[in-house]
Design a protein around this motif. Sequence first.
Motif, PDB file in Angstrom:
ATOM      1  N   HIS A   4       0.860  -1.069   0.176  1.00 21.36           N
ATOM      2  CA  HIS A   4       0.204  -0.133   0.082  1.00 21.36           C
ATOM      3  C   HIS A   4       0.888   1.228   0.094  1.00 21.36           C
ATOM      4  O   HIS A   4       1.810   1.438   0.757  1.00 21.36           O
ATOM      5  CB  HIS A   4      -0.977  -0.033   1.244  1.00 21.36           C
ATOM      6  N   THR A  27      -3.441   4.868  -2.224  1.00 23.87           N
ATOM      7  CA  THR A  27      -4.209   5.527  -1.519  1.00 23.87           C
ATOM      8  C   THR A  27      -3.942   7.072  -1.699  1.00 23.87           C
ATOM      9  O   THR A  27      -2.784   7.439  -1.214  1.00 23.87           O
ATOM     10  CB  THR A  27      -4.575   5.285   0.095  1.00 23.87           C
ATOM     11  N   ARG A  42      -4.079   5.401   9.224  1.00 24.45           N
ATOM     12  CA  ARG A  42      -5.379   4.858   8.830  1.00 24.45           C
ATOM     13  C   ARG A  42      -5.110   3.464   8.039  1.00 24.45           C
ATOM     14  O   ARG A  42      -5.774   2.356   8.380  1.00 24.45           O
ATOM     15  CB  ARG A  42      -6.133   5.868   8.354  1.00 24.45           C
ATOM     16  N   ILE A  43      -4.262   3.593   7.214  1.00 28.62           N
ATOM     17  CA  ILE A  43      -4.006   2.412   6.085  1.00 28.62           C
ATOM     18  C   ILE A  43      -3.164   1.306   6.914  1.00 28.62           C
ATOM     19  O   ILE A  43      -3.812   0.247   6.940  1.00 28.62           O
ATOM     20  CB  ILE A  43      -3.012   2.843   4.846  1.00 28.62           C
ATOM     21  N   GLU A  44      -2.307   1.899   7.889  1.00 26.69           N
ATOM     22  CA  GLU A  44      -1.780   0.829   8.775  1.00 26.69           C
ATOM     23  C   GLU A  44      -2.593   0.146   9.589  1.00 26.69           C
ATOM     24  O   GLU A  44      -2.425  -1.344   9.891  1.00 26.69           O
ATOM     25  CB  GLU A  44      -0.432   1.618   9.483  1.00 26.69           C
ATOM     26  N   ALA A  45      -3.640   0.897  10.173  1.00 31.05           N
ATOM     27  CA  ALA A  45      -4.704   0.126  11.120  1.00 31.05           C
ATOM     28  C   ALA A  45      -5.427  -0.371  10.324  1.00 31.05           C
ATOM     29  O   ALA A  45      -5.679  -1.679  10.906  1.00 31.05           O
ATOM     30  CB  ALA A  45      -5.351   1.372  11.844  1.00 31.05           C
ATOM     31  N   GLU A  46      -5.817  -0.161   9.127  1.00 32.17           N
ATOM     32  CA  GLU A  46      -7.048  -1.012   8.490  1.00 32.17           C
ATOM     33  C   GLU A  46      -6.433  -2.246   7.948  1.00 32.17           C
ATOM     34  O   GLU A  46      -7.003  -3.308   7.774  1.00 32.17           O
ATOM     35  CB  GLU A  46      -7.424  -0.436   7.306  1.00 32.17           C
ATOM     36  N   THR A  47      -5.424  -2.216   7.436  1.00 32.73           N
ATOM     37  CA  THR A  47      -4.382  -3.360   6.947  1.00 32.73           C
ATOM     38  C   THR A  47      -3.655  -4.193   7.462  1.00 32.73           C
ATOM     39  O   THR A  47      -3.214  -5.377   7.156  1.00 32.73           O
ATOM     40  CB  THR A  47      -3.786  -2.963   5.504  1.00 32.73           C
ATOM     41  N   GLY A  48      -2.936  -3.853   8.771  1.00 32.90           N
ATOM     42  CA  GLY A  48      -1.953  -4.452   9.502  1.00 32.90           C
ATOM     43  C   GLY A  48      -0.776  -4.634   8.681  1.00 32.90           C
ATOM     44  O   GLY A  48       0.241  -5.228   9.337  1.00 32.90           O
TER      45      GLY A  48
END
Length: 227
Positions: A4, A27, A42-48
Amino acid sequence: IPCHVVMPRTAPQAKKDAVRGYGGIITQCEPSTSSREEVFARIEAETGADFVHPYNDPRVIAGQGTCSAELIEQVDNLDMVVAPIGGGGMISGTCLTLSNLAPDVKIYAAEPEQADDAARSFRAGHIIADDAPVTVADGLKVPLKERTWHFVSNHVTDILTASEDEIIEAMKLIWKRMKIVIEPSSAVPLATILKNKDVFANKRVGIIITGGNVDLDALPWMSGENT
């Protein structure tokens, strides 16, 4: 492994096409440091996913240090090396390599006048971070971070700046004379050398040229507008 990539919506289409071509999932964010960091989180939290900072990461700094390692392998007796500076990953890698392998070589950083927070930080002795500067050198809009500041404050001789017109003229010169496709950020070192000829006169100078991500249908000298 999914990759990502958070990119400003204003990034050159060539950069976006390259990321997608390599399989990256883009993104978009607003063209500011605060927006990028918010979207990163946000991307880190959503995707792990594991977060790899684009420049404030020891692995990235070490990788970028290979540029100056190759330079001093190929060119003898350099007096100075000039590299662009934004967030400081490339200049940190340059400092890492040269301070160990060629400690007598002076290191200069080159920055756009319109995104000169690194130069102001250097003179103030602490990090000054602009959130959303506007410059044709889109790869140099980000601020220094703690790891890169360590290298800049300890190993850089000076940070020189160039105007938008000076950057574009240096870019055109490299395109015309060297037949190399470079982006505006890559032209900043040459622009600062041409602006400060007294600093570099009679010296053997190496320049780090860092990238060629440009939209060929929207070159900066076509529109006459520097954004």
